[in-house]
Design an enzyme around this catalytic site. Structure first.
Site, PDB file in Angstrom:
ATOM      1  N   GLY A 268     -66.867 -34.953  45.424  1.00 24.66           N
ATOM      2  CA  GLY A 268     -66.159 -34.532  46.642  1.00 24.66           C
ATOM      3  C   GLY A 268     -65.441 -33.211  46.419  1.00 24.66           C
ATOM      4  O   GLY A 268     -65.362 -32.371  47.325  1.00 24.66           O
ATOM      5  N   ASP A 269     -64.919 -33.022  45.244  1.00 25.99           N
ATOM      6  CA  ASP A 269     -64.217 -31.766  44.947  1.00 25.99           C
ATOM      7  C   ASP A 269     -65.205 -30.609  44.789  1.00 25.99           C
ATOM      8  O   ASP A 269     -64.913 -29.476  45.182  1.00 25.99           O
ATOM      9  CB  ASP A 269     -63.358 -31.943  43.698  1.00 25.99           C
ATOM     10  CG  ASP A 269     -62.321 -33.029  43.911  1.00 25.99           C
ATOM     11  OD1 ASP A 269     -61.838 -33.167  45.042  1.00 25.99           O
ATOM     12  OD2 ASP A 269     -62.027 -33.749  42.952  1.00 25.99           O
ATOM     13  N   ASP A 305     -65.216 -34.732  35.322  1.00 24.82           N
ATOM     14  CA  ASP A 305     -64.730 -34.592  36.707  1.00 24.82           C
ATOM     15  C   ASP A 305     -65.063 -33.245  37.321  1.00 24.82           C
ATOM     16  O   ASP A 305     -64.945 -33.075  38.529  1.00 24.82           O
ATOM     17  CB  ASP A 305     -63.202 -34.750  36.742  1.00 24.82           C
ATOM     18  CG  ASP A 305     -62.748 -36.145  36.387  1.00 24.82           C
ATOM     19  OD1 ASP A 305     -63.347 -36.753  35.493  1.00 24.82           O
ATOM     20  OD2 ASP A 305     -61.782 -36.628  37.007  1.00 24.82           O
TER      21      ASP A 305
HETATM   22  O1  LIG Z   1     -58.637 -40.102  41.556  1.00 25.65           O
HETATM   23  C1  LIG Z   1     -57.841 -39.222  41.227  1.00 25.65           C
HETATM   24  O2  LIG Z   1     -56.650 -39.379  41.296  1.00 25.65           O
HETATM   25  C2  LIG Z   1     -58.288 -37.916  40.750  1.00 25.65           C
HETATM   26  O3  LIG Z   1     -57.783 -36.917  41.172  1.00 25.65           O
HETATM   27  C3  LIG Z   1     -59.396 -37.907  39.776  1.00 25.65           C
HETATM   28  C4  LIG Z   1     -60.671 -37.246  40.149  1.00 25.65           C
HETATM   29  O4  LIG Z   1     -60.788 -36.033  39.450  1.00 25.65           O
HETATM   30  C5  LIG Z   1     -60.862 -37.052  41.625  1.00 25.65           C
HETATM   31  O5  LIG Z   1     -60.481 -38.226  42.260  1.00 25.65           O
HETATM   32  C6  LIG Z   1     -62.294 -36.768  41.954  1.00 25.65           C
HETATM   33  O6  LIG Z   1     -62.479 -36.915  43.324  1.00 25.65           O
HETATM   34  P1  LIG Z   1     -63.911 -36.991  44.042  1.00 25.65           P
HETATM   35  O7  LIG Z   1     -64.435 -35.600  44.081  1.00 25.65           O
HETATM   36  O8  LIG Z   1     -63.596 -37.505  45.398  1.00 25.65           O
HETATM   37  O9  LIG Z   1     -64.760 -37.920  43.221  1.00 25.65           O
END
Ligand SMILES: O=C(O)C(=O)C[C@H](O)[C@H](O)COP(=O)(O)O
Length: 325
Positions: A268-269, A305
């Site tokens: 998502g990021d 990540d």
């Molecule tokens: O969950 C958390 O608190 C974080 O920040 C860790 C992760 O690095 C992001 O959650 C990644 O997010 P997505 O891109 O949506 O998979």
């Protein structure tokens, strides 16, 4: 920012003798990806003055992010543990991030106005306020500083129910205030339902358009809403599409089938980085959606990540395949 600890392969966390370590955190992931794509990025945060804080800071610094506004303070580094999805078993995140140095910090420890000097955009995620009252105060202070400086805000919903339910929170009220100041919202019809207390009927693209129209009506500052549509075929095979809604236009890509997924966290990021790269250049809905989808798709093939690909690599992306040499 936080550190991720991952058992190797598919070993359950409760039985693993080994853990790999990566740096993550929604805003940090976007910062690293955008920096690699060639945008100047400055990160604002606070980490403990110990090797774990240095690791987090170092990951951003080595990706070319300006880390001069990442200070240190008392408290611990937030952690999370990640078990990869495995066959019929879903993946799982176990958080261990209460009392982090970041959430213990107060807004007066940051010079948000100075950090925003010359910025084209502030990017902030819904994970920051989900961390507790300290996170809410910091998110609101950053948003207020951007508003005062006339810097547009991108808010990525990133709803994390386990974080919100760990304290006496009112996510709807808090997120509504933050989204109310945003020009860009990354979130799907479920995020918008949470904000507006309204369900949207219909299927796929129709439901997303209805949700986007409702959000545009409720939040006058919003110019752009973007989301992914994910269909999980199997643990390591997903279909992904990107959708971009503008007030007078929209674009939804075809589904892209992604096989042999290595790591889905941070996709998502990566999507946000691909979107913002093109948004900041004034691209249209189709170009933004394509760039966001390509970044998200590529992240599925990268462990950890974060993803750091160059602009040329993004433009050359054609869905994978054989070795290029
Ligand atoms: O969950 C958390 O608190 C974080 O920040 C860790 C992760 O690095 C992001 O959650 C990644 O997010 P997505 O891109 O949506 O998979």
């Amino acid at each position: 920012m936080l550190l991720r600890l991952t058992p190797p392969g598919q070993v359950p966390l409760a039985r693993t003798p080994l853990l790999g370590i990566d740096v993550g955190g929604a805003e940090a992931n976007v910062a690293i990806a955008l920096s690699a794509l060639g945008r100047p990025v400055r990160a604002v945060s606070l980490v403990p003055d110990n090797p774990l804080g240095q690791m987090a800071r170092g990951a951003l610094g080595s990706a070319g992010v300006d880390i001069s506004r990442i200070t240190t303070g008392p408290g611990r580094m937030g952690l999370y543990f990640f078990e990869q999805p495995s066959g019929p078993i879903a993946g799982r995140v176990t958080y261990d991030r209460a009392y982090s140095a970041f959430v213990a910090a107060t807004p007066d420890q940051f010079d948000f106005a100075g950090a925003l000097d010359g910025a084209a955009l502030l990017h902030i995620s819904g994970i920051t306020p989900a961390l507790g009252p300290g996170g809410v105060a910091l998110a609101e202070a950053a948003v207020a500083a951007a508003k005062a400086a006339g810097v547009p805000i991108c808010f990525d919903g990133n709803y994390r129910s386990n974080l919100w339910s760990a304290w006496d929170s009112d996510p709807r009220a808090i997120l509504t205030r933050l989204v109310g100041e945003a020009e860009v919202l990354i979130g799907n019809h479920r995020d918008i339902s949470l904000l507006l207390g309204e369900q949207f009927s219909g299927d796929g693209p129709d439901r997303r358009r209805l949700a986007a129209e409702a959000a545009f009506a409720a939040f006058p500052k919003l110019k752009l809403i973007a989301s992914t549509a994910r269909h999980v075929v199997a643990a390591s095979t997903h279909e992904l599409a990107a959708r971009v809604d503008l007030r007078n236009d929209h674009w939804q890509t075809d589904d892209m089938r992604i096989e042999n997924i290595v790591d889905r966290i941070g996709t998502g990021d990566a999507f946000a980085a691909g979107l913002l790269l093109r948004y900041l250049e004034g691209a249209g809905a189709r170009e933004m959606a394509r760039s966001a989808l390509a970044m998200a798709a590529m992240k599925h093939g990268v462990p950890g990540d974060t993803i750091a690909v160059t602009r040329a690599e993004l433009e050359a992306f054609d869905g994978g395949g054989d070795v290029r040499r």
